[in-house]
Design an enzyme around this catalytic site. Structure first.
Site, short mmCIF file in Angstrom:
data_model
loop_
_atom_site.label_atom_id
_atom_site.label_comp_id
_atom_site.label_asym_id
_atom_site.label_seq_id
_atom_site.Cartn_x
_atom_site.Cartn_y
_atom_site.Cartn_z
N GLN A 96 0.83 -1.22 0.00
CA GLN A 96 0.00 0.00 0.00
C GLN A 96 0.86 1.27 0.00
OE1 GLN A 96 -1.86 -1.31 3.71
NE2 GLN A 96 -3.85 -0.84 2.85
N ASP A 101 9.65 -2.45 12.92
CA ASP A 101 9.58 -3.90 12.78
C ASP A 101 9.39 -4.33 11.32
OD1 ASP A 101 9.28 -6.55 14.12
OD2 ASP A 101 7.32 -6.49 13.15
N TYR A 161 7.54 -10.06 4.43
CA TYR A 161 6.61 -8.96 4.16
C TYR A 161 6.81 -8.45 2.73
CZ TYR A 161 5.76 -8.75 9.25
OH TYR A 161 5.44 -9.05 10.56
N LEU A 210 -4.88 -3.56 16.95
CA LEU A 210 -6.23 -3.20 16.52
C LEU A 210 -6.92 -4.36 15.81
CD1 LEU A 210 -5.41 0.38 15.11
CD2 LEU A 210 -6.37 -0.22 17.34
N ARG A 230 -7.37 -2.81 4.32
CA ARG A 230 -6.45 -3.91 3.95
C ARG A 230 -7.18 -5.17 3.48
NH1 ARG A 230 -3.15 -5.72 9.37
NH2 ARG A 230 -2.10 -3.80 8.82
N ASN A 287 -2.97 7.06 16.31
CA ASN A 287 -2.58 5.91 17.13
C ASN A 287 -1.46 6.25 18.12
OD1 ASN A 287 -4.42 4.80 15.43
ND2 ASN A 287 -3.03 3.38 14.41
N1 LIG Z 1 5.02 -11.62 14.13
C1 LIG Z 1 3.94 -11.76 13.43
O1 LIG Z 1 3.52 -12.87 13.08
C2 LIG Z 1 3.18 -10.51 13.01
C3 LIG Z 1 1.90 -10.64 12.40
C4 LIG Z 1 1.25 -9.46 12.04
C5 LIG Z 1 1.84 -8.22 12.29
N2 LIG Z 1 3.08 -8.15 12.87
C6 LIG Z 1 3.74 -6.85 13.16
O2 LIG Z 1 2.85 -6.00 13.88
C7 LIG Z 1 2.64 -4.79 13.15
C8 LIG Z 1 1.26 -4.25 13.44
O3 LIG Z 1 0.28 -5.21 13.03
P1 LIG Z 1 -1.01 -4.73 12.25
O4 LIG Z 1 -0.59 -3.91 11.07
O5 LIG Z 1 -1.87 -5.90 12.03
O6 LIG Z 1 -1.63 -3.74 13.37
P2 LIG Z 1 -3.13 -3.24 13.61
O7 LIG Z 1 -2.98 -2.00 14.40
O8 LIG Z 1 -3.95 -4.32 14.19
O9 LIG Z 1 -3.70 -2.92 12.14
C9 LIG Z 1 -3.16 -1.87 11.40
C10 LIG Z 1 -4.07 -1.51 10.23
O10 LIG Z 1 -5.35 -1.07 10.70
C11 LIG Z 1 -5.75 0.08 9.95
N3 LIG Z 1 -5.69 1.23 10.87
C12 LIG Z 1 -4.70 1.51 11.77
N4 LIG Z 1 -4.96 2.61 12.46
C13 LIG Z 1 -6.14 3.08 12.00
C14 LIG Z 1 -6.94 4.18 12.35
N5 LIG Z 1 -6.57 5.02 13.31
N6 LIG Z 1 -8.10 4.37 11.69
C15 LIG Z 1 -8.50 3.50 10.71
N7 LIG Z 1 -7.79 2.41 10.35
C16 LIG Z 1 -6.60 2.20 10.99
C17 LIG Z 1 -4.76 0.21 8.81
O11 LIG Z 1 -5.16 -0.64 7.73
P3 LIG Z 1 -5.99 -0.11 6.43
O12 LIG Z 1 -5.86 1.37 6.35
O13 LIG Z 1 -5.40 -0.83 5.28
O14 LIG Z 1 -7.39 -0.59 6.68
C18 LIG Z 1 -3.51 -0.38 9.41
O15 LIG Z 1 -2.55 -0.79 8.48
C19 LIG Z 1 2.93 -5.18 11.70
O16 LIG Z 1 3.25 -4.09 10.89
C20 LIG Z 1 4.10 -6.12 11.87
O17 LIG Z 1 5.29 -5.37 12.06
C21 LIG Z 1 3.74 -9.28 13.24
#
Ligand SMILES: NC(=O)c1ccc[n+]([C@@H]2O[C@H](COP(=O)([O-])OP(=O)(O)OC[C@H]3O[C@@H](n4cnc5c(N)ncnc54)[C@H](OP(=O)(O)O)[C@@H]3O)[C@@H](O)[C@H]2O)c1
Length: 332
Positions: free
Chosen positions: A27, A49, A54, A210, A228, A297
């Site tokens: 994205q 991270d 990725y 989130l 996403r 955030n």
């Molecule tokens: N170790 C592992 O297996 C593993 C797995 C997953 C993630 N991770 C790590 O954890 C990090 C965070 O995970 P995550 O990206 O899933 O976190 P998350 O906070 O659960 O989701 C983030 C997504 O939610 C949406 N978003 C975030 N803030 C927002 C807001 N204020 N208003 C509206 N939409 C919002 C955005 O997606 P959209 O705008 O596209 O909707 C954003 O990319 C990753 O980047 C990665 O480094 C690790």
């Protein structure tokens, strides 16, 4: 920003950090990555991270180019990678010594750094003896290519075995684990890992605070076009986030949004502050596809005082602490 030790190590990470899963290389390209990283860094974030899988390596390239263009001093931030899924061939995946070494070298090149601050085993590998993986991580640390190594989504038993092997052979034990932790998924952090925090001083860099965005309330009235789950190739994520019967999940989020409004924070900030409030969480890794999301955030740090015992109780009542059924996935 608040800084907290990564488990019992002396490394202090910002309580809120920033990750690039789904976003960088898919994205978000380098120009916008620079804006996101600057936004986080200016507000005190010191950990970024990443993982080899990725966007099939593109995410690390985008982050590496953004960090280099921004000319951030290397001693002011930490960067990570994770090893497990490097390709389709047997030599390119898993946690055997060959892949652990090659993935590390490839990540260093893509991220344009001389060493990784944190290096994670992205999943457990049942085909490789734990001793082989612990030794590979120890060797990378001896060579100065990695500072701290850890695991991601390993069971408490697997992490304990890694500690035991390290102790037996005088190797470096893992410092941290990267588990999912959010209001829908609490079992490992609040249950399984408790003895590891107590006995080993394990740190945690938790992901998806989130639950991929659901806890912002953005899915309360359907799926927004630019979110996403609408991305090609992420259909599996859509079915993970919205399994059968997911309306019940949305109803909980709606009640959570009402609570957030009452205490004058956004739902995203309340969900993130709730994660950060747990003392066993060393850092909450945020995800954001836009700077406006990241700004919102990161302000969750100011919402921490709002996580009072009464608010915690009301959140408990909404979510009833029933975790999602465990479904693993490759977070590519
Ligand atoms: N170790 C592992 O297996 C593993 C797995 C997953 C993630 N991770 C790590 O954890 C990090 C965070 O995970 P995550 O990206 O899933 O976190 P998350 O906070 O659960 O989701 C983030 C997504 O939610 C949406 N978003 C975030 N803030 C927002 C807001 N204020 N208003 C509206 N939409 C919002 C955005 O997606 P959209 O705008 O596209 O909707 C954003 O990319 C990753 O980047 C990665 O480094 C690790």
């Amino acid at each position: 920003m608040i800084y907290q030790r990564l488990g019992k190590s002396g490394l202090k990470l910002s309580k809120l950090s920033f990750g690039s899963w789904v976003t960088f290389g898919t994205q978000v390209q380098v120009h916008d990555a620079e804006k996101l990283i600057s936004c986080a860094y200016e507000r005190g974030v010191n950990f970024f991270d990443n993982a080899e899988v990725y966007s099939h390596g593109l995410s690390e390239e985008v982050m590496g180019n953004a960090l280099a263009n921004l000319k951030l001093a290397r001693d002011t931030y930490c960067v990570s990678s994770k090893v497990f899924w490097g390709g389709d061939k047997p030599t390119q995946m898993g946690l055997h010594k060959k892949h652990v070494f090659e993935a590390c070298h490839a990540a260093l090149k893509r991220l344009r750094v001389d060493y990784l601050d944190l290096y994670f085993c992205h999943r457990p590998d049942v085909d490789t003896p734990t001793e082989e993986t612990v030794r590979a991580m120890h060797d990378l640390i001896q060579q100065g290519k990695v500072l701290y190594w850890g695991t991601s989504e390993w069971s408490a038993q697997q992490i304990t075995e890694a500690y035991q092997v390290a102790r037996e052979w005088k190797l470096t034990p893992p410092t941290m684990e990267q588990p999912e932790y959010n209001l829908f998924n609490r079992k490992k952090v609040e249950g399984d890992y408790l003895p590891l925090f107590e006995n080993f001083g394990l740190g945690t860099t938790i992901w998806s605070p989130l639950a991929s965005g659901i806890l912002t309330g953005k899915y309360n009235n359907g799926i927004p076009q630019d979110s996403r789950v609408t991305l090609p190739g992420y259909e599996w994520l859509k079915s993970r986030i919205f399994p059968e019967g997911s309306q019940e999940k949305i109803e909980k989020v709606k009640a959570f949004c009402v609570l957030a409004q009452e205490i004058k924070v956004s739902p995203a900030q309340l969900a993130i502050a709730w994660c950060a409030h747990n003392p066993n969480v060393s850092t909450v890794i945020l995800g954001a596809s836009k700077v406006t999301q990241l700004e919102e955030n990161l302000a969750a740090i100011e919402a921490l005082p709002k996580i009072t015992p009464d608010v915690v109780k009301r959140i408990e009542a909404i979510f009833e602490n029933k975790p999602d059924a465990p479904v693993d996935f490759k977070d590519s």
